[in-house]
Design an enzyme around this catalytic site. Structure first.
Site, mmCIF file in Angstrom:
data_model
loop_
_atom_site.group_PDB
_atom_site.id
_atom_site.type_symbol
_atom_site.label_atom_id
_atom_site.label_comp_id
_atom_site.label_asym_id
_atom_site.label_seq_id
_atom_site.Cartn_x
_atom_site.Cartn_y
_atom_site.Cartn_z
ATOM 1 N N GLU A 430 -8.505 -4.760 -2.516
ATOM 2 C CA GLU A 430 -8.516 -3.515 -1.756
ATOM 3 C C GLU A 430 -7.390 -2.605 -2.247
ATOM 4 O O GLU A 430 -6.226 -2.974 -2.222
ATOM 5 C CB GLU A 430 -8.310 -3.832 -0.268
ATOM 6 C CG GLU A 430 -8.061 -2.595 0.585
ATOM 7 C CD GLU A 430 -7.747 -2.938 2.043
ATOM 8 O OE1 GLU A 430 -7.709 -4.129 2.395
ATOM 9 O OE2 GLU A 430 -7.530 -1.991 2.821
ATOM 10 N N ASP A 507 -6.175 -6.501 2.799
ATOM 11 C CA ASP A 507 -5.030 -6.562 3.709
ATOM 12 C C ASP A 507 -5.383 -7.333 4.975
ATOM 13 O O ASP A 507 -6.530 -7.347 5.404
ATOM 14 C CB ASP A 507 -4.605 -5.140 4.100
ATOM 15 C CG ASP A 507 -3.938 -4.431 2.931
ATOM 16 O OD1 ASP A 507 -3.482 -5.134 2.008
ATOM 17 O OD2 ASP A 507 -3.896 -3.182 2.943
#
Ligand code: 0RA
Length: 645
Positions: A430, A507
């Site tokens: 990400e 995350d």
């Protein structure tokens, strides 16, 4: 050993002795894996024995308890496992529970339709249980035997099992506790077990199953009984959907094979066909489904021509066209089934295809002749499919021809050097900043990094041509190398997969989880076998680092709040500094390597799907356009994530 059915079956028919050591040494060989799936499998193994006793005609009631102490109890009112002396001088019950392959099922006549897979069941469960207690009610008595890790713990007096009570009834009761030495997690997944019990009742209309989850503060109690069988099953599968035909039931017996089929169409672009052989869900399909599908396609095409929907110059509908919107259950009971495939859940017996095809052909013709409006509804579904198929074939040809030349056109992929898929991993990361750190710190030889910018498309809500036009998705399809399967046509070939592990690295916050979910939805819908065969992982970056002030090199990474609290208990306050990672982007390359990339330290969660049907439903619920059930589901399941350390 006689082959006739004898009422005094007794101990004589139980042969083939082998100890249980191999089971503890290689549990995966016997129950698939030692994760949540294997754990729940223990319950199914024990349950299946009782269901076999039902199939043999002797048991109508089964009780399943998930006990407060983490154990599971299964009780049936069958004949009771025999307790008389086996020729080895040991009571049959003990032979059944302590030796592999014992259980009497290899005698075909005894269990006419026992599932071929589950013959070794209860002894395997015993071997993988820290404790097991078996109680058998027979001949007026209740007998007991107890075990630890598959070994008997009671000393026999005169080779006889202790009698612990009197009973006028007969039956078997097994209680077992999964061994924490074998299973990382020993908490059963009640939802999976409940859906299995329900399904078992749909397939066996005379069976009653009583379920209690006593691990809850308020125990959950459910009585399953489905006297209407597959009709009710189909109704449940289509619950809340817009149906366009009646429920169609086909049933017949030929060459000792019992075939039961239920079909109903809904107004949607999906196909949901479940196959069972002797009550066993055949996840990988097989000959029974081949027979059914082939005959169905042939029949619908022939009616479409008769009714003039297909003109002389028109091509036939393809198989998938004719199944557009179909929900179906194909259940066969067959004396000596042969299974193959990765998980031994693909029915391989060739003659079953023909038998199913014959019975479906006869009965469906009969039904079609009398229910033309249903035939027309099916044809209209097939027409919609054919139209879209043609449009999508075009879109796909465009994608494939372009992609050959513009492989990863935007250059974000940092591939690894090795071309040996067995040692290669790809991290889907990400954000560009974490992607950059990962590119710097990775092991270039075996680790590839693919950064994703922003959120990927929710494939559950998008049309196929949109999905295939999406840059991130195109890059993933091209990079993984194995093509994809979705709806129409199937280019997926797992042998071409370039990476053994596909690791989602996002995350540890809500956005990260959302991205995980979107990615998993894509993988689940387009490359389900990557998940089925255990190639998909989610990385678990730490939330904190604790750094001792006088010895910073003893830095410890802490993966959750609990680890932080434990650390706090063990160390003097003020002697260390706590660093909180808000996201992967906050780690420097060295930290990222130590915590998330390095195979020696990192924590990965393997993505598993116990039950494709439940998964499909849940995916649809969580990712589709219907919002209502979602919030409730998320709250209910928020704490159930399982780590695979
Ligand atoms: C072998 C022979 C007989 C029954 C069983 C096994 C049996 C096994 C299980 C496992 C769970 N429940 C069970 N119930 C029965 C036949 C014994 C006879 O002839 O009475």
């Amino acid at each position: 050993m006689g082959k006739s059915i004898r009422d005094d079956y007794g101990a004589k028919n139980i042969t083939v002795l082998e100890g249980l050591e191999p089971v503890r040494k290689r549990p995966g060989m016997y129950i698939g894996d030692v994760g949540l799936k294997g754990l729940n499998h223990l319950v199914y193994e024990i349950l299946d024995n009782s269901v076999d006793e039902h199939l043999a005609g002797y048991c109508n009631n089964i009780e399943v308890y998930l006990e407060k102490d983490g154990s599971c109890t299964v009780i049936d009112d069958g004949r009771g496992i025999p307790v008389d002396l086996h020729k080895s001088g040991i009571p049959a019950l003990r032979v059944v529970l302590t030796t592999l392959h014992a259980g009497g099922k290899f005698d075909n006549e005894t269990y006419k339709t026992a599932g071929g897979l589950h013959g070794v069941g209860s002894s395997v469960v015993n071997a993988l249980s820290s404790h097991m207690t078996a109680e058998v009610s027979r001949d007026g008595n209740v007998y007991r035997d107890t075990y630890e890790r598959g070994k008997p713990t009671l000393k026999l007096v005169k080779n006889k099992l202790p009698i612990v009570g009197k009973s006028k009834k007969t039956g078997t009761k097994i209680n077992f506790s999964p061994d924490p030495e074998i299973f990382a997690h020993t908490k059963f997944k009640a939802d999976w077990i409940k859906s299995r019990l329900h399904e078992t009742c749909y397939l066996n209309p005379n069976l009653h199953i009583h379920f209690e989850n006593r691990t809850l503060t308020t125990p959950e109690i459910i009585d399953y009984h489905e006297p209407e069988g597959l009709v009710s099953f189909i109704k449940e599968l289509n619950h809340g959907k817009h149906t366009v035909t009646k429920e169609i039931m086909l049933k017949g017996t030929l060459d000792k094979t019992e075939v039961e089929v239920a079909i109903q169409f809904i107004d949607a672009f999906e196909e949901n066909i479940l196959g069972f052989c002797n009550n066993i869900y055949t996840q990988e399909g097989g000959t029974h489904l081949v027979g059914f599908k082939t005959k169905f396609t042939q029949l619908l095409n022939s009616y479409a021509r008769q009714l003039g929907s297909l003109k002389e110059k028109d091509e036939n509908f393809t198989g998938p066209d004719t199944r557009n919107g179909m929900t179906a259950i194909v259940a066969v009971k067959y004396p000596d089934p042969l299974f193959e495939g990765q998980t031994k859940t693909k029915l391989a017996s060739q003659d079953v295809a023909k038998t199913v095809s014959t019975i479906v052909g006869e009965q469906l013709t009969h039904y079609f002749d009398r229910n033309v409006e249903d035939v027309k509804a099916m044809i209209s579904q097939a027409e919609k499919s054919a139209k879209i198929r043609k449009a999508e074939e075009k879109a796909k040809t465009n994608l494939l021809s372009k992609s050959k030349f513009s492989f990863d056109s935007n250059g974000k992929l940092a591939n690894c050097i090795s071309k040996n898929p067995e040692e290669c991993e790809i991290f889907i990361v990400e954000g560009d900043s974490a992607g950059g750190s990962a590119k710097t710190s990775r092991n270039r030889n075996t680790q590839a990094i693919l950064p994703l910018r922003g959120k990927i498309l929710n494939v559950e809500k998008a049309s196929m041509d949109k999905v295939l036009a999406n840059a991130e998705i195109k890059t993933m399809i091209n990079t993984f190398g194995c093509g994809f399967s979705e709806g129409y046509g199937n280019d997926f070939d797992i042998s071409k997969l370039r990476y053994d592990k596909i690791i989602l690295m996002t995350d540890a916050d809500v956005d990260g989880s959302h991205i995980d979910t979107l990615l998993l939805t894509f993988l689940y819908r387009f490359m389900p076998d990557l998940i089925n065969e255990g190639h998909v992982y989610v990385s678990m970056p730490p939330l904190f680092a604790a750094i001792p002030k006088n010895k910073p090199e003893d830095k410890e990474y802490l993966y959750d709040e609990k680890a932080l609290n434990d650390y706090r208990k063990k160390h003097k306050e003020g002697s260390y500094e706590v660093k909180r990672f808000k996201g992967l982007g906050e780690m420097d390359p060295k930290e990222l390597w130590e915590t998330t990339l390095n195979p020696d330290n990192r924590v990965l969660k393997r993505v598993e799907i116990e039950d494709a049907r439940v998964a499909s439903k849940v995916t649809e619920m969580l990712m589709g356009s219907e919002v209502s059930d979602r919030r409730e589901f998320i709250y209910e399941h928020a704490n159930e994530a399982v780590l695979d350390l």
